[in-house]
Motif scaffolding. Sequence first.
Motif, PDB file in Angstrom:
ATOM      1  N   ARG A 153       4.126   5.991  -4.963  1.00  0.00           N
ATOM      2  CA  ARG A 153       4.778   6.076  -6.354  1.00  0.00           C
ATOM      3  C   ARG A 153       3.380   7.051  -7.072  1.00  0.00           C
ATOM      4  NH1 ARG A 153       8.213   3.059  -8.897  1.00  0.00           N
ATOM      5  NH2 ARG A 153       7.162   2.925 -10.676  1.00  0.00           N
ATOM      6  N   GLY A 154       2.468   6.927  -6.881  1.00  0.00           N
ATOM      7  CA  GLY A 154       1.113   7.495  -7.165  1.00  0.00           C
ATOM      8  C   GLY A 154       1.332   9.004  -6.977  1.00  0.00           C
ATOM      9  N   LEU A 190       0.914  -1.303   0.016  1.00  0.00           N
ATOM     10  CA  LEU A 190       0.068  -0.098  -0.007  1.00  0.00           C
ATOM     11  C   LEU A 190       0.792   1.403  -0.071  1.00  0.00           C
ATOM     12  CD1 LEU A 190      -2.776  -1.014   2.517  1.00  0.00           C
ATOM     13  CD2 LEU A 190      -2.915  -0.766   0.039  1.00  0.00           C
ATOM     14  N   ALA A 191       1.950   1.503   0.832  1.00  0.00           N
ATOM     15  CA  ALA A 191       2.609   2.477   0.726  1.00  0.00           C
ATOM     16  C   ALA A 191       3.523   2.884  -0.408  1.00  0.00           C
ATOM     17  CB  ALA A 191       3.765   2.166   2.143  1.00  0.00           C
ATOM     18  N   THR A 192       4.023   1.573  -0.956  1.00  0.00           N
ATOM     19  CA  THR A 192       4.543   1.586  -2.185  1.00  0.00           C
ATOM     20  C   THR A 192       3.820   2.350  -3.444  1.00  0.00           C
ATOM     21  OG1 THR A 192       5.907   0.019  -1.680  1.00  0.00           O
ATOM     22  CG2 THR A 192       6.069   0.560  -4.091  1.00  0.00           C
ATOM     23  N   MET A 193       2.465   1.734  -3.494  1.00  0.00           N
ATOM     24  CA  MET A 193       1.262   2.143  -4.517  1.00  0.00           C
ATOM     25  C   MET A 193       1.234   3.572  -4.099  1.00  0.00           C
ATOM     26  SD  MET A 193      -1.173  -1.335  -4.693  1.00  0.00           S
ATOM     27  CE  MET A 193      -2.489  -0.293  -4.533  1.00  0.00           C
ATOM     28  N   ILE A 194       0.920   3.875  -2.890  1.00  0.00           N
ATOM     29  CA  ILE A 194       0.384   5.538  -2.517  1.00  0.00           C
ATOM     30  C   ILE A 194       1.753   6.348  -2.933  1.00  0.00           C
ATOM     31  CG2 ILE A 194      -0.127   7.107  -0.906  1.00  0.00           C
ATOM     32  CD1 ILE A 194      -1.394   4.692   0.600  1.00  0.00           C
ATOM     33  N   ARG A 216       4.258  10.490  -6.269  1.00  0.00           N
ATOM     34  CA  ARG A 216       5.595  11.056  -6.962  1.00  0.00           C
ATOM     35  C   ARG A 216       5.135  11.374  -8.571  1.00  0.00           C
ATOM     36  NH1 ARG A 216      10.880   8.573  -4.627  1.00  0.00           N
ATOM     37  NH2 ARG A 216      10.758   9.140  -2.566  1.00  0.00           N
ATOM     38  N   ARG A 217       4.322  10.405  -9.163  1.00  0.00           N
ATOM     39  CA  ARG A 217       3.909  10.793 -10.376  1.00  0.00           C
ATOM     40  C   ARG A 217       3.115  11.852 -10.530  1.00  0.00           C
ATOM     41  NH1 ARG A 217       3.507   5.130 -11.009  1.00  0.00           N
ATOM     42  NH2 ARG A 217       1.541   5.140 -10.339  1.00  0.00           N
ATOM     43  N   ALA A 218       2.208  11.999  -9.684  1.00  0.00           N
ATOM     44  CA  ALA A 218       1.326  13.192  -9.675  1.00  0.00           C
ATOM     45  C   ALA A 218       1.791  14.447  -9.195  1.00  0.00           C
ATOM     46  CB  ALA A 218       0.060  12.789  -8.679  1.00  0.00           C
ATOM     47  N   PHE A 219       2.915  14.490  -8.371  1.00  0.00           N
ATOM     48  CA  PHE A 219       3.584  15.827  -8.028  1.00  0.00           C
ATOM     49  C   PHE A 219       4.928  15.402  -7.947  1.00  0.00           C
ATOM     50  CE2 PHE A 219      -0.417  15.199  -5.696  1.00  0.00           C
ATOM     51  CZ  PHE A 219      -0.925  16.554  -5.970  1.00  0.00           C
ATOM     52  N   PRO A 220       5.697  15.597  -9.173  1.00  0.00           N
ATOM     53  CA  PRO A 220       7.016  15.242  -9.230  1.00  0.00           C
ATOM     54  C   PRO A 220       7.999  15.933  -8.496  1.00  0.00           C
ATOM     55  CG  PRO A 220       5.803  15.745 -11.482  1.00  0.00           C
ATOM     56  CD  PRO A 220       5.027  16.029 -10.401  1.00  0.00           C
ATOM     57  N   ASN A 221       7.627  17.176  -8.021  1.00  0.00           N
ATOM     58  CA  ASN A 221       8.757  17.963  -7.157  1.00  0.00           C
ATOM     59  C   ASN A 221       8.242  17.878  -5.580  1.00  0.00           C
ATOM     60  OD1 ASN A 221       9.443  19.294  -9.587  1.00  0.00           O
ATOM     61  ND2 ASN A 221       7.563  20.783  -9.232  1.00  0.00           N
ATOM     62  N   LEU A 222       7.855  16.510  -5.085  1.00  0.00           N
ATOM     63  CA  LEU A 222       7.575  16.381  -3.883  1.00  0.00           C
ATOM     64  C   LEU A 222       8.805  16.121  -3.260  1.00  0.00           C
ATOM     65  CD1 LEU A 222       4.698  13.737  -3.594  1.00  0.00           C
ATOM     66  CD2 LEU A 222       4.746  15.798  -2.245  1.00  0.00           C
TER      67      LEU A 222
END
Length: 178
Positions: free
Chosen positions: A169-170, A163-167, A172-178
């Motif tokens: 990764r999601g 779950l942590a990996t999926m969240i 990081r994809r949605a907000f590349p500057n995190l």
Amino acid sequence: MDTKSIVYIALFAALTAALGLMPPIAFAGLGLPPITAQSLGVMLAGAVAGARRGGFALLLFIALAAVGLPLLAGGRGGIGVFFGASGGFLLAWPLSAAFIGWLLGRDRGASFVTMALYIALGGIVVMYAIGIPWMALVGKLGLTKAMAIMVAYIPGDLVKVVLATMIARGLRRAFPNL
């Protein structure tokens, strides 16, 4: 410390507290650590906020719980919880989050499997390496028995890793500057 860091620290401390609202699965009368969703907050803090922010978020959370706020699963709080069987696991949270963040900070383009491995190393291996000896000592169980008991927790922790990996990764994809 900049405003963005303060926001991340507060956010992940709050997220971990919110995950404590999910009812824990307790082993009544056995003195064993309850199964909670809060270790998912630890994993996410490291994976999303990074080593420094994630570690500080969980340090803040632990400090607030220590002064008595009922932030731990089941509404627990106060310094006494750190002297029980789960105390070592709780004290490991800032280190676990920081380690996850450190690993992922060194490998920004980690694949799903690699990211899950990093989260498992910090969120399971580091946490167990500190928590199991503490549980054995406080519970007077012996290290072998404490390790055998913790085998029952691994499947749930692996679900939290996925779950942590999926969240993460999601996000990081949605907000590349995190």
